[in-house]
Design an enzyme around this catalytic site. Sequence first.
Site, PDB file in Angstrom:
ATOM      1  N   GLU A 160      52.045  51.628  67.386  1.00  0.00           N
ATOM      2  CA  GLU A 160      51.041  52.369  66.624  1.00  0.00           C
ATOM      3  C   GLU A 160      49.619  51.978  67.041  1.00  0.00           C
ATOM      4  O   GLU A 160      48.740  52.825  67.121  1.00  0.00           O
ATOM      5  CB  GLU A 160      51.229  52.153  65.113  1.00  0.00           C
ATOM      6  CG  GLU A 160      52.462  52.827  64.537  1.00  0.00           C
ATOM      7  CD  GLU A 160      52.449  54.356  64.705  1.00  0.00           C
ATOM      8  OE1 GLU A 160      51.368  54.941  64.874  1.00  0.00           O
ATOM      9  OE2 GLU A 160      53.544  54.943  64.689  1.00  0.00           O
ATOM     10  N   TYR A 220      46.511  55.195  57.961  1.00  0.00           N
ATOM     11  CA  TYR A 220      47.574  55.870  58.711  1.00  0.00           C
ATOM     12  C   TYR A 220      48.570  54.852  59.285  1.00  0.00           C
ATOM     13  O   TYR A 220      49.779  54.984  59.123  1.00  0.00           O
ATOM     14  CB  TYR A 220      46.994  56.743  59.849  1.00  0.00           C
ATOM     15  CG  TYR A 220      48.053  56.982  60.881  1.00  0.00           C
ATOM     16  CD1 TYR A 220      49.072  57.897  60.633  1.00  0.00           C
ATOM     17  CD2 TYR A 220      48.112  56.195  62.046  1.00  0.00           C
ATOM     18  CE1 TYR A 220      50.118  58.052  61.533  1.00  0.00           C
ATOM     19  CE2 TYR A 220      49.159  56.337  62.940  1.00  0.00           C
ATOM     20  CZ  TYR A 220      50.153  57.268  62.679  1.00  0.00           C
ATOM     21  OH  TYR A 220      51.200  57.395  63.551  1.00  0.00           O
ATOM     22  N   ASP A 248      47.876  61.604  60.211  1.00  0.00           N
ATOM     23  CA  ASP A 248      47.073  61.447  61.431  1.00  0.00           C
ATOM     24  C   ASP A 248      46.473  62.802  61.826  1.00  0.00           C
ATOM     25  O   ASP A 248      46.627  63.794  61.097  1.00  0.00           O
ATOM     26  CB  ASP A 248      47.920  60.845  62.571  1.00  0.00           C
ATOM     27  CG  ASP A 248      48.921  61.838  63.149  1.00  0.00           C
ATOM     28  OD1 ASP A 248      49.161  62.897  62.519  1.00  0.00           O
ATOM     29  OD2 ASP A 248      49.463  61.571  64.235  1.00  0.00           O
TER      30      ASP A 248
END
Length: 347
Positions: free
Chosen positions: A34, A117, A135
């Site tokens: 991520e 997020y 996102d």
Amino acid sequence: MNQIVFEIFKWYRKNSRNLPWRNTRNPYKIWLSEIILQQTQIIQGRAYYEKFVDNFPNINALANAPEDRIMKLWQGLGYYSRARNLHKAAIIVRDRFKGKFPENHAEILKLPGVGAYTAAAIASFAYDAPYPALDGNVFRFLSRLFDIDAPIDESKNRTIFMNILQEMMQGQDPATFNNAMMEMGAMVCTPARPDCANCCVAAWCEAKKQNTIALRPVKVKKVAVRRRYFNFIFIEYNGGFYVQKRTGKDIWKNLYQLPLIESIGPLNEKSIAGELQSLIKGKTLLKPVFDKSVRHQLTHQTIEASFWKVHTDTPPDFQNDDIILTNPVKFKKLALPQLIANYLLHL
Ligand code: SF4
């Protein structure tokens, strides 16, 4: 709403891309992916993800690594604060959580470099916690599906989108739901040419009905781009050359560059020699010659870079002792901004 979610899940099961971080529940690997994928395309991010997992198979290995090694592996990916935060967060997990990645969403959110997020993505993918991951892809997909004209770059409007996601997510598997929503935005409801003809939820799409697809999502803020003039000096001495570590609160912090003179506009040979003299204590006179110029585009900055070359038989006594001598072998181990790496590799 249930039918829409049903169709999205059905489409996702058939069409999702096989990505390495989707085949794991390991929170360390999910977090790593991520952070790497923030502001990065999947194709490029995947190679970096694999390189990081190979070099640092667990979070303690990452925490124990010197920052310079992490920066070197990150070289070319940009947004270097992500790499510094990755290291800081790994040290926190090692020291405060005994090397076990936190499970609690609020604790995950406190880690450096982790925003709303990313925390939701980790909590749902690793622990099945019901936090919607909002996102850019999901913002766009929802804006069109429900024809929402609230600007997505105004933080007060985040609640509108989060409320819709909460409702859609109810009773669903959180990891699959988040992945499917992001995949729809990335693969079907794309920015410039959404594939409406093959979209599984086209029958419900409000923007399609209202003919507002091209107007969604709405954004109000314009990104101000700053133009900067960087003059890098390649000072050659005794088969080597000088580099300098960037330490200030600015782009490329902790990366190495050639000695830099930043100016408010382009410089000529006379002015660059004068500016360079101010970096040197002694009387060594250096007259750099222009080599090449390169425009380097960052998201918020345009760097007009000029490269200058000069040879000296006397080692200059620099005012600043962070300017050090390196050589054509050693510099390859240093973490460099891509602009500098490209220049040095093509010398
Ligand atoms: Fe996006 Fe087109 Fe599908 Fe609407 S129909 S959600 S605009 S891809």
